[in-house]
Structure formats: C-alpha cells, structure tokens
Design a protein around this motif. Structure first.
Motif, PDB file in Angstrom:
ATOM      1  N   LEU A   1       0.622  -1.054  -0.427  1.00 41.16           N
ATOM      2  CA  LEU A   1       0.009   0.116  -0.630  1.00 41.16           C
ATOM      3  C   LEU A   1       1.054   1.040   0.171  1.00 41.16           C
ATOM      4  N   THR A   2       2.471   1.540   0.660  1.00 47.12           N
ATOM      5  CA  THR A   2       3.119   2.207   0.799  1.00 47.12           C
ATOM      6  C   THR A   2       3.605   2.355  -0.059  1.00 47.12           C
ATOM      7  N   ASP A   3       3.934   1.597  -1.069  1.00 46.69           N
ATOM      8  CA  ASP A   3       4.569   1.616  -2.568  1.00 46.69           C
ATOM      9  C   ASP A   3       3.706   2.253  -3.933  1.00 46.69           C
ATOM     10  N   ASN A   4       2.398   1.681  -3.295  1.00 47.39           N
ATOM     11  CA  ASN A   4       1.253   2.516  -4.371  1.00 47.39           C
ATOM     12  C   ASN A   4       0.653   4.035  -3.963  1.00 47.39           C
ATOM     13  N   ASN A   5       1.395   4.163  -2.711  1.00 49.03           N
ATOM     14  CA  ASN A   5       0.629   5.239  -2.284  1.00 49.03           C
ATOM     15  C   ASN A   5      -1.039   4.930  -2.787  1.00 49.03           C
ATOM     16  N   ALA A   6      -1.141   4.170  -1.840  1.00 48.80           N
ATOM     17  CA  ALA A   6      -2.893   3.648  -1.878  1.00 48.80           C
ATOM     18  C   ALA A   6      -3.139   4.104  -0.632  1.00 48.80           C
ATOM     19  N   LEU A   7      -4.950   5.170  -1.175  1.00 47.21           N
ATOM     20  CA  LEU A   7      -5.772   5.215   0.355  1.00 47.21           C
ATOM     21  C   LEU A   7      -6.570   3.479   0.432  1.00 47.21           C
ATOM     22  N   TYR A   8      -6.029   3.433   1.655  1.00 45.12           N
ATOM     23  CA  TYR A   8      -7.204   2.013   1.683  1.00 45.12           C
ATOM     24  C   TYR A   8      -8.510   1.984   2.984  1.00 45.12           C
ATOM     25  N   ASN A   9      -9.480   1.843   2.398  1.00 40.66           N
ATOM     26  CA  ASN A   9     -10.727   1.867   3.744  1.00 40.66           C
ATOM     27  C   ASN A   9     -11.402   0.588   4.046  1.00 40.66           C
ATOM     28  N   GLY A  10     -12.168   0.243   4.921  1.00 41.17           N
ATOM     29  CA  GLY A  10     -12.875  -0.910   4.877  1.00 41.17           C
ATOM     30  C   GLY A  10     -14.373  -0.876   5.550  1.00 41.17           C
ATOM     31  N   VAL A  11     -14.968  -1.614   4.856  1.00 36.89           N
ATOM     32  CA  VAL A  11     -16.751  -1.559   5.117  1.00 36.89           C
ATOM     33  C   VAL A  11     -16.591  -2.689   5.801  1.00 36.89           C
ATOM     34  N   LEU A  12     -16.479  -2.926   7.318  1.00 36.20           N
ATOM     35  CA  LEU A  12     -15.827  -4.453   7.910  1.00 36.20           C
ATOM     36  C   LEU A  12     -17.463  -4.916   9.388  1.00 36.20           C
ATOM     37  N   ARG A  13     -17.709  -5.629   9.438  1.00 41.83           N
ATOM     38  CA  ARG A  13     -18.093  -6.254  10.467  1.00 41.83           C
ATOM     39  C   ARG A  13     -17.494  -7.021  11.934  1.00 41.83           C
ATOM     40  N   GLY A  14     -17.706  -6.674  12.960  1.00 42.99           N
ATOM     41  CA  GLY A  14     -17.475  -7.654  13.640  1.00 42.99           C
ATOM     42  C   GLY A  14     -16.184  -6.987  14.240  1.00 42.99           C
ATOM     43  N   SER A  15     -15.380  -6.778  15.846  1.00 44.50           N
ATOM     44  CA  SER A  15     -13.975  -6.847  15.965  1.00 44.50           C
ATOM     45  C   SER A  15     -13.379  -7.741  15.759  1.00 44.50           C
ATOM     46  N   THR A  16     -13.330  -8.815  15.994  1.00 40.60           N
ATOM     47  CA  THR A  16     -11.625  -9.354  14.994  1.00 40.60           C
ATOM     48  C   THR A  16     -11.484  -9.308  13.932  1.00 40.60           C
ATOM     49  N   THR A  17     -12.613  -8.824  13.049  1.00 41.78           N
ATOM     50  CA  THR A  17     -12.363  -8.504  10.929  1.00 41.78           C
ATOM     51  C   THR A  17     -11.716  -6.662  10.966  1.00 41.78           C
ATOM     52  N   ILE A  18     -12.244  -5.971  12.315  1.00 43.67           N
ATOM     53  CA  ILE A  18     -12.278  -4.708  12.394  1.00 43.67           C
ATOM     54  C   ILE A  18     -10.224  -4.820  13.060  1.00 43.67           C
ATOM     55  N   ASN A  19      -9.816  -5.435  14.065  1.00 44.67           N
ATOM     56  CA  ASN A  19      -9.305  -5.742  14.354  1.00 44.67           C
ATOM     57  C   ASN A  19      -7.784  -6.316  12.995  1.00 44.67           C
ATOM     58  N   SER A  20      -7.902  -6.997  12.223  1.00 38.25           N
ATOM     59  CA  SER A  20      -7.461  -7.517  11.134  1.00 38.25           C
ATOM     60  C   SER A  20      -6.968  -6.734  10.246  1.00 38.25           C
ATOM     61  N   PHE A  21      -7.670  -5.742   9.755  1.00 43.84           N
ATOM     62  CA  PHE A  21      -7.634  -4.781   9.184  1.00 43.84           C
ATOM     63  C   PHE A  21      -7.201  -3.196   9.742  1.00 43.84           C
ATOM     64  N   SER A  22      -7.499  -3.020  10.757  1.00 41.40           N
ATOM     65  CA  SER A  22      -7.901  -1.324  11.049  1.00 41.40           C
ATOM     66  C   SER A  22      -6.854  -0.741  11.188  1.00 41.40           C
ATOM     67  N   SER A  23      -5.159  -1.684  11.875  1.00 39.23           N
ATOM     68  CA  SER A  23      -3.513  -0.688  11.151  1.00 39.23           C
ATOM     69  C   SER A  23      -3.603  -0.431   9.451  1.00 39.23           C
ATOM     70  N   LEU A  24      -3.779  -1.448   8.440  1.00 38.66           N
ATOM     71  CA  LEU A  24      -4.363  -1.045   7.879  1.00 38.66           C
ATOM     72  C   LEU A  24      -4.479  -0.072   6.819  1.00 38.66           C
ATOM     73  N   ILE A  25      -6.060   0.325   7.468  1.00 36.48           N
ATOM     74  CA  ILE A  25      -6.776   1.061   7.047  1.00 36.48           C
ATOM     75  C   ILE A  25      -5.916   2.610   7.904  1.00 36.48           C
ATOM     76  N   THR A  26      -5.919   2.776   8.898  1.00 36.17           N
ATOM     77  CA  THR A  26      -4.942   3.931   9.115  1.00 36.17           C
ATOM     78  C   THR A  26      -3.842   4.333   9.000  1.00 36.17           C
ATOM     79  N   ASN A  27      -3.105   3.391   8.716  1.00 34.96           N
ATOM     80  CA  ASN A  27      -1.460   3.737   8.220  1.00 34.96           C
ATOM     81  C   ASN A  27      -2.203   4.728   6.705  1.00 34.96           C
ATOM     82  N   HIS A  28      -3.032   4.049   5.612  1.00 36.19           N
ATOM     83  CA  HIS A  28      -3.489   4.657   4.371  1.00 36.19           C
ATOM     84  C   HIS A  28      -4.606   5.890   4.476  1.00 36.19           C
ATOM     85  N   GLY A  29      -4.197   6.074   5.131  1.00 36.87           N
ATOM     86  CA  GLY A  29      -5.692   7.178   5.277  1.00 36.87           C
ATOM     87  C   GLY A  29      -6.984   6.739   5.342  1.00 36.87           C
ATOM     88  N   GLY A  30      -7.500   5.766   5.612  1.00 36.39           N
ATOM     89  CA  GLY A  30      -9.008   5.659   5.777  1.00 36.39           C
ATOM     90  C   GLY A  30      -9.500   5.539   6.595  1.00 36.39           C
TER      91      GLY A  30
END
Length: 273
Positions: free
Chosen positions: A167-196
């Motif tokens: 995601l960094t190499d592509n300078n990409a934005l990343y967002n998640g439409v998610l449900r459940g705490s384990t799902t959110i935990n799986s993606f949240s750091s990536l989303i936060t790190n990439h502008g989403g």
C-alpha cells in the motif's frame, strides 16, 4: 512606436487573463468484496447503490472516478477480477457476477491482487498513471487463509506487514466496510496507516433502503473529503497536479481581435503606400 505599444499592451492583457485550469482529481477505486454466504445482501446493496455513491463522489466536479471490482473467498479462495475499471453502470452489471459460496477469506491477498501486486498475476487493473489508487474492502471476516498457494508478492505470502508495504509503494488509500471486532482488528492498522476509515458493514447490510442510502451518502461524502485531503497532504502526487495553464475563451478572443487589427492596419498602410 504606437503599434509597438499597442502590441505590448495586447500581450500583457492576454497574459493576465490566462489562468491555471485545475482538472479534477483522478481516483481509481477498487472494491474488494468478500464472497462468503453472509455477504449476499451487501453485494446487492453495492450493485444497486454504486450510482448514488458515484453521483456524490463526483458530483462537485472535484473528483473524476472509475470503479473496479475484486471478488474473493469463493470456493477456490483465489482473488478474481470481476470487472476492470469502468463507469458505475457497467460496474453494476458486472457486480451481478459476485458469488456467495466462499468459506475462506484471504483479504490481504485480495487487496494485493487489487493493486496488481501478486506474482505472476495476469488479470490486471488498468489504473490511470496519474490517478489516486483507492482500495475499499467489504467483509465480515478477518483475513484468513493468506497462504502462498493463494498468491504471493515478492515470493512470500501476503501478510499484514507485506500488504502494508505494498500500500505504501502504491501510495494507495485503504478503507474498510467491516463487521465484528476481530475483522476490524485484522484491518484497522492498515486502514489507519493509509489514509482511510472503518465504516459499519451492518448499515450497508440493512434491508431498509433508507438506512442503506443514508450510509452510502455518508460514505461517499467521507470518500470525497478523504480524496481532497490526500491531495493536500501529497501535493506533488501526479493526480493532484493542476493541468497546464490554458487561455480562457475571453483571452483567445482578445488575441484574435488584436491580431486582426494589426493585420488590417498593415494592409491599409501597404495599400496607401
């Protein structure tokens, strides 16, 4: 001498009227959609509301967007290109091909696929060279089954850290439409790190269309602001550059009239000489 002064004034007036024309920010958006059995209603709502989403995102003229689609987690558990980047109407038609027979959801691998970053990948998205890459994942499961057999990048399976670098190499934005705490935990750091941001899948999974449309409206407005913020933070990104300065129509008219006047004056002088 008078002619020289006239010509100089003409050039200065035209130059003053020429202003930089800022084109819309180009945004290439890939939806990465979980194809497990619980996602059928979400898929339907995405298909039925992509037009509303697009009208809000691009309605101000500040963003020029096109939309692609990845399905993942079907019984082969391998990400697949459902449609290349296209307009909302063609996207909606293609989204009818999403499946609901999945049981393994390798979300990290699917996101790498959306970025054209899997080794040996042959189905590639046609990103515009000067567009912001914008990835949106929709799932109710944490990323699982990201084994090398389902796709590698740089010779290794796609883990959270590998995807973070992609995601960094592509300078990409990343967002998640998610449900459940384990799902959110799986993606949240990536989303936060990439502008989403993380958005609530429960709202998008509703059968109440008023709730769904309000969610889509809020989501699209958030995406619009996110894209504008991206260009404030990354002013040198090609997608955020103004187009070359071009003359306004009034400037072109002024130049044309001025040159016509010069030509007419010279012609009269030559005829009376």
């Amino acid at each position: 001498m008078k002619l020289k002064r006239f010509f100089s004034a003409l050039v200065l007036s035209a130059a003053a009227a020429i202003t930089p024309a800022h084109s819309a920010i180009l945004s290439d958006i890939i939806f990465v959609v979980d194809e497990s059995g619980s996602m059928g209603n979400v898929q339907t709502n995405l298909r039925n509301n992509i037009g509303l989403f697009a009208s809000i995102l691009t309605g101000t003229g500040q963003v020029n967007a096109q939309y692609g689609l990845v399905g993942y987690g079907d019984n082969s558990a391998v990400p697949r290109l459902v449609t290349d980047l296209t307009d909302p109407a063609n996207f909606a038609t293609a989204a009818q091909g999403l499946r609901t027979n999945g049981f393994i959801e390798p979300g990290y691998t699917a996101t790498a696929f959306a970025l054209n970053e899997l080794d040996g990948q042959t189905d590639l998205f046609s990103f515009r060279s000067n567009a912001v890459k914008n990835i949106i994942i929709l799932t109710d499961e944490p990323s699982n089954g990201d084994f090398a057999s389902r796709g590698t990048s740089g010779g290794v399976a796609v883990s959270n850290s590998v995807l973070d670098q992609l995601l960094t190499d592509n300078n990409a934005l990343y967002n998640g439409v998610l449900r459940g705490s384990t799902t959110i935990n799986s993606f949240s750091s990536l989303i936060t790190n990439h502008g989403g941001n993380v958005f609530d899948l429960n709202l998008f999974n509703s059968t109440d269309q008023a709730v769904v449309q309000q969610f889509v409206t809020d989501f699209a407005n958030a995406k619009l602001q996110e894209t504008l913020d991206f260009c404030q933070l990354n002013p040198t990104n090609p997608a955020c550059q103004p187009s070359a300065s071009v003359p306004e129509p009034s400037s072109l008219a002024l130049i044309g009239l001025g040159l016509l006047g010069i030509f007419t004056r010279y012609r009269r002088r030559s005829m009376t000489a």
